[in-house]
Design an enzyme around this catalytic site. Sequence first.
Site, mmCIF file in Angstrom:
data_model
loop_
_atom_site.group_PDB
_atom_site.id
_atom_site.type_symbol
_atom_site.label_atom_id
_atom_site.label_comp_id
_atom_site.label_asym_id
_atom_site.label_seq_id
_atom_site.Cartn_x
_atom_site.Cartn_y
_atom_site.Cartn_z
ATOM 1 N N HIS A 142 -5.998 -7.505 -0.229
ATOM 2 C CA HIS A 142 -6.165 -6.092 -0.554
ATOM 3 C C HIS A 142 -5.453 -5.764 -1.863
ATOM 4 O O HIS A 142 -4.428 -6.375 -2.184
ATOM 5 C CB HIS A 142 -5.576 -5.215 0.562
ATOM 6 C CG HIS A 142 -6.184 -5.469 1.906
ATOM 7 N ND1 HIS A 142 -5.615 -6.335 2.819
ATOM 8 C CD2 HIS A 142 -7.307 -4.997 2.473
ATOM 9 C CE1 HIS A 142 -6.375 -6.372 3.912
ATOM 10 N NE2 HIS A 142 -7.413 -5.573 3.727
ATOM 11 N N HIS A 173 0.815 -1.225 0.000
ATOM 12 C CA HIS A 173 0.000 0.000 0.000
ATOM 13 C C HIS A 173 0.847 1.273 0.000
ATOM 14 O O HIS A 173 0.325 2.360 -0.244
ATOM 15 C CB HIS A 173 -0.921 0.049 1.224
ATOM 16 C CG HIS A 173 -1.941 -1.043 1.256
ATOM 17 N ND1 HIS A 173 -2.805 -1.271 0.219
ATOM 18 C CD2 HIS A 173 -2.228 -1.979 2.195
ATOM 19 C CE1 HIS A 173 -3.595 -2.314 0.517
ATOM 20 N NE2 HIS A 173 -3.259 -2.758 1.705
HETATM 21 ZN ZN LIG Z 1 -3.753 -7.281 2.945
#
Ligand SMILES: [Zn+2]
Length: 343
Positions: free
Chosen positions: A161, A123
Amino acid sequence: MPPILISSDRFAEHQTPPGHPERPERAAVMDAVAARWRAAGCEVVAPREATREQLARVHDASYLHRLSETAGQAVALDPDTYTSPESYEIALLAAGAAVDAVERVLGATHTTAVALVRPPGHHAERNRAMGFCLFNNVAVAAAHARAMGAGRVAIVDFDVHHGNGTQHTFEKDSSVLYVSTHQYPYYPGTGGVDEVGAGDGAGFTVNVPLESGAVDADYRIAFDEIVLPVVRQFRPALILVSAGFDAHERDPLATMRLTADAFGAMTMGLRGVAEETCGGRMALVTEGGYDLQALAASLDQTIEALVVPPAEPFWPETSVASRRGRTAADRVKQAIAPFWKVQ
Ligand SMILES: [Zn+2]
């Protein structure tokens, strides 16, 4: 040759607030997994810190400076992302472990490597910490592989994710393919099928967004029909994997329903493509996975898939595909048809 594992007993020193999912106990699980595989004959080595030059290929100088100023301090970098006084140093080791994995594999001392790190990285953006991530470990690894002369690098991200930071780092770059399976819609909000890269990088971002509740058989469709054919056609010099285990059915953050065996199957499938295209060269870097028991079991299956001789992926027969895998695969095929042969 068994994979080399890159692991540090210092990863637990990155402390997060009580109750935070990215808790130091995850490091103890990874240490225990590494110790078991060491006893089974795998070499386990400690990482070096990533250098400023290695990090600056992916992150802005101003961001590197800002993070370096967190050394010795406990700071909230975003609503999910915290440092303790040790975190800066530990994050340098995590990114360094990913670099070490690439050097081992491209240097041909090993064919496969697994960097067992925390904090995770996918991220982290060029100029921003996000979603528990400080440095984008896998992006730093891919940039290092390119700097070492690898012409094309594939990054496959099966963390639950979407790896927004990794995608953004390489979305205009045709030499780095980014392929992600992820729960969608979900944090961080990116990763729709229509995000396919831009400019020279058009087609080199492939997103497989899966609706909440996907099971092993749905992921099998995604891998067999999208992920593996695309990576095969790309013909990488190296396959990197953002290996997150939070799509496991026990994970407290997400609501996918994978078994530990599915992680072994995904890894074996990728290994098959690596054997076909790049002499088996693969480096895995851990991302999320917040149920400790599921993390240990999934990581074990993943490493085992690199230890045993290459074989057909073993997908458990216990699940029946829901509509989720088919729906996602059909939508992705439409989106990427201009760039890849997918039936
Ligand atoms: Zn994750």
